[in-house]
Design a protein around this motif. Structure first.
Motif, short mmCIF file in Angstrom:
data_model
loop_
_atom_site.label_atom_id
_atom_site.label_comp_id
_atom_site.label_asym_id
_atom_site.label_seq_id
_atom_site.Cartn_x
_atom_site.Cartn_y
_atom_site.Cartn_z
N PHE A 92 0.82 -1.34 -0.11
CA PHE A 92 -0.05 0.05 -0.09
C PHE A 92 0.79 1.22 -0.09
O PHE A 92 0.57 2.33 -0.62
N HIS A 93 1.97 1.24 0.65
CA HIS A 93 2.78 2.34 0.70
C HIS A 93 3.53 2.45 -0.64
O HIS A 93 3.48 3.71 -1.25
N ASN A 94 3.65 1.46 -1.43
CA ASN A 94 4.02 1.69 -2.77
C ASN A 94 3.04 2.21 -3.51
O ASN A 94 3.33 3.11 -4.55
N GLN A 95 1.81 1.97 -3.38
CA GLN A 95 0.67 2.50 -4.21
C GLN A 95 0.47 3.93 -3.83
O GLN A 95 0.35 4.64 -4.74
N VAL A 96 0.78 4.22 -2.62
CA VAL A 96 0.66 5.71 -2.50
C VAL A 96 1.53 6.62 -2.80
O VAL A 96 1.53 7.54 -3.45
N ARG A 97 2.80 5.94 -2.99
CA ARG A 97 4.20 6.74 -3.75
C ARG A 97 3.71 6.84 -5.31
O ARG A 97 4.12 7.93 -6.02
N GLY A 98 3.25 5.82 -6.02
CA GLY A 98 2.82 6.00 -7.34
C GLY A 98 1.74 7.12 -7.37
O GLY A 98 1.95 7.93 -8.47
N TYR A 112 1.22 9.80 -5.45
CA TYR A 112 1.97 10.98 -5.42
C TYR A 112 2.74 11.39 -6.56
O TYR A 112 2.64 12.44 -7.00
N VAL A 113 3.54 10.36 -7.38
CA VAL A 113 3.99 10.81 -8.63
C VAL A 113 3.03 11.47 -9.67
O VAL A 113 3.12 12.38 -10.39
N GLU A 114 2.06 10.44 -9.50
CA GLU A 114 0.91 10.90 -10.54
C GLU A 114 0.31 12.31 -10.29
O GLU A 114 0.13 13.33 -11.13
N GLU A 115 -0.17 12.55 -8.96
CA GLU A 115 -0.30 14.13 -8.78
C GLU A 115 0.63 15.07 -9.00
O GLU A 115 0.12 16.21 -9.53
N ARG A 116 1.73 14.63 -8.68
CA ARG A 116 2.89 15.63 -8.90
C ARG A 116 3.12 16.00 -10.23
O ARG A 116 3.45 17.13 -10.74
N SER A 117 2.77 15.12 -11.07
CA SER A 117 2.98 15.46 -12.48
C SER A 117 2.11 16.54 -13.24
O SER A 117 2.72 17.19 -14.28
N ALA A 118 1.07 16.95 -12.39
CA ALA A 118 0.24 17.97 -13.09
C ALA A 118 1.03 19.29 -12.93
O ALA A 118 0.64 20.44 -13.55
N ALA A 119 1.95 19.28 -11.94
CA ALA A 119 2.67 20.64 -11.70
C ALA A 119 3.95 20.83 -12.70
O ALA A 119 4.67 21.55 -12.89
N LEU A 120 4.23 19.57 -13.33
CA LEU A 120 5.45 19.72 -14.22
C LEU A 120 5.04 19.75 -15.79
O LEU A 120 3.87 19.43 -16.00
N PRO A 121 6.05 20.22 -16.41
CA PRO A 121 5.95 20.37 -17.91
C PRO A 121 5.57 19.17 -18.50
O PRO A 121 6.20 18.19 -18.11
N LYS A 170 0.25 13.61 2.16
CA LYS A 170 -0.71 13.09 3.40
C LYS A 170 -0.80 11.69 3.33
O LYS A 170 -0.79 10.90 4.38
N GLY A 171 -0.97 11.14 1.87
CA GLY A 171 -1.08 9.71 1.76
C GLY A 171 0.16 8.86 2.47
O GLY A 171 0.15 7.94 2.70
N PHE A 172 1.31 9.34 2.27
CA PHE A 172 2.54 8.74 2.70
C PHE A 172 2.25 8.53 4.14
O PHE A 172 2.49 7.45 4.65
N ALA A 173 2.22 9.54 5.14
CA ALA A 173 1.64 9.31 6.37
C ALA A 173 0.58 8.33 6.81
O ALA A 173 0.60 7.55 7.67
N THR A 174 -0.42 8.50 5.96
CA THR A 174 -1.68 7.34 5.86
C THR A 174 -1.18 5.98 5.96
O THR A 174 -1.29 5.05 6.47
N ALA A 175 -0.23 5.84 4.77
CA ALA A 175 0.47 4.51 4.47
C ALA A 175 1.48 4.06 5.72
O ALA A 175 1.38 3.02 6.11
N ASP A 176 2.07 4.86 6.16
CA ASP A 176 3.07 4.65 7.28
C ASP A 176 2.03 4.20 8.60
O ASP A 176 2.54 3.14 9.36
N GLU A 177 1.00 4.93 8.82
CA GLU A 177 0.05 4.52 10.05
C GLU A 177 -0.34 3.04 9.64
O GLU A 177 -0.68 2.22 10.64
#
Length: 455
Positions: free
Chosen positions: A71-77, A79-88, A144-151
């Motif tokens: 699940f932590h790996n899913q959250v990492r994916g 995060y990368v997906e959402e961060r892509s909206a801010a990149l060219p 915040k998903g990273f913190a959720t995955a940690d818990e």
């Protein structure tokens, strides 16, 4: 004239046949006990673990822990997906188009060629400049998903440690109960031998011998059930550890009674450390960011767009090629989307309020769990203290009863009562110790500190 139904000792043929059968039956329990003990010793040749070793194996192989890691790996994916909206975003496109349009003959008396050939390649650029906070909120929610995955990982690990610890103590309890049942059977066999010896000496009756034989037979089911309980407990531990084959444990139920926190202190620690409470706080933060994401859908948006490439054009007998480029700002403002955004915002806000209700309910549930766990520790501790000296007294009582029976001042019923009291005392003490250890483990789990520090 002598009745042939009786031999020289005065025993009937029927009684002698019954006596022979009982002697055969008296050997069968010993053979069964030997077989059960042999099975246990064979199992001991397999992997033998202490509690710390079992917990280490669980950290590496337990299925729930491994799932939490994924699940932590899913959250990492995410995060990368959402961060892509801010990149060219860069896109390469190519084209090879042939166009034939005879309607062009209507222009300038057929001067325009009806066929055109276009070849080219372009590199496109798209960069979000302003999104009314939508991109930033999505990225923060993913963080915040990273913190959720940690818990969730902490919760899975603590649950696994609790289950493994309980399974470990259950094996020790089952083994202790098997030992008690085996000792009881051995005691019955000794009484059987004594009854036969006394009968041969003429100081016991047929009833005494038959009663001893029946007692041996009645003791066998407890040994069989206790042996099966040991195997079931081992299988449970093997399942939790995701290990193939049989496992065994080494350890003891004896423990030192230590102080435990009060209800108020335990509740304060749980509110600060409990993984479920920290997880739902992170989920509430995510829900707040998702409200912002939904609210930005009908707000202005500004993007930078551009293209650079090469194009070749053939029109009739003429042709040309060269570089092309475009650059510009694109502003979009959805004035009315049919109230779609308003509906999405209402859903997001409702979900956030539902989480707040879940948080309040979880706090109440944790408070109840803490109270039950503290009471369980207190109860099991008091029982252990009450039973600590009972076993020694019961052993002494049995010795006195057996000696008195040998001297003829005690009856068989008194010996049976003493044996029953000893067996119950040993079993109750073993279960009380197991319950105390399990209660301590459960208290640490409901406080959210299991495996992360002592109480």
């Amino acid at each position: 004239m002598t009745d042939q139904r009786f031999d020289d000792t005065g025993k009937s043929g029927i009684y002698r046949a019954l006596e022979n059968k009982l002697r055969i039956f008296s050997v069968a329990p010993l053979l069964c006990v030997i077989w059960l003990l042999h099975g246990i010793s064979m199992a001991a040749e397999h992997r033998v673990l202490t509690l710390d070793q079992a917990l280490e194996v669980a950290a590496e192989r337990n299925r729930d822990i491994l799932k939490a890691k994924e699940f932590h790996n899913q959250v990492r994916g995410r995060y990368v997906e959402e961060r892509s909206a801010a990149l060219p975003h860069l896109t390469i496109t190519g084209q090879a188009v042939t166009q034939h349009d005879e309607s062009l003959n209507a222009y300038a008396d057929g001067f325009m060629p009806v066929r055109q050939d276009i070849y080219g390649a372009e590199l496109g650029l798209s960069q979000a400049l302003y999104t009314w906070g939508k991109v930033g909120a999505a990225i923060r929610a993913a963080e915040k998903g990273f913190a959720t995955a940690d818990e969730q990982f902490r919760r899975a690990r603590q649950d696994a440690w609790r289950d493994v610890s309980v399974a470990f103590y259950n094996i020790l309890l089952a083994r202790e109960q098997h030992a008690i049942a085996s000792q009881n059977l051995a005691q019955k066999v000794r009484h059987q031998d004594e009854a036969q010896r006394r009968y041969a000496a003429g100081v016991a009756t047929d009833y005494d011998v038959l009663a001893a034989d029946v007692a041996v037979q009645n003791a066998m089911p407890d040994v069989i059930r206790a042996g099966n309980s040991v195997r079931v407990a081992r299988d449970r531990l093997s399942f939790l550890l995701a290990l193939e084959g049989e496992v065994d444990v080494t350890g003891s139920l004896e423990t030192v009674l230590t102080t435990y926190p009060s209800y108020d202190k335990a509740l304060a620690v749980a509110r600060d450390k409990r993984p479920e409470l920290k997880e739902i706080k992170h989920r509430l933060a995510i829900a707040g960011e998702l409200v912002k994401v939904a609210d930005a859908d009908d707000k202005p948006r500004l993007d930078l767009t551009g293209k650079y490439g090469w194009r070749h054009l053939e029109v009739g007998d003429g042709s040309g090629s060269g570089q092309i480029w475009t650059v510009g700002l694109q502003l979009s403002f959805p004035l009315f989307d049919g109230l779609k955004t308003r509906g999405k915002v209402a859903q997001a806000e409702s979900e956030r309020r539902s989480m707040q209700i879940d948080e309040a309910k979880l706090l109440e549930s944790v408070a109840l769990e803490i109270r039950d766990a503290v009471n369980a520790v207190r109860e099991s501790e008091e029982i252990v203290k009450a039973l600590s000296g009972t076993v020694v007294q019961a052993e002494r009582l049995l010795q006195m009863a057996e000696k008195g029976f040998e001297l003829g001042v005690k009856i068989r019923l008194e010996v049976d009562d003493a044996e029953l009291n000893l067996r119950q005392a040993r079993g109750n003490l073993a279960r009380a110790r197991r319950d105390y250890l399990v209660a301590r483990v459960n208290l640490e789990r409901v406080m959210g500190v299991l495996g992360e520090g002592s109480l």
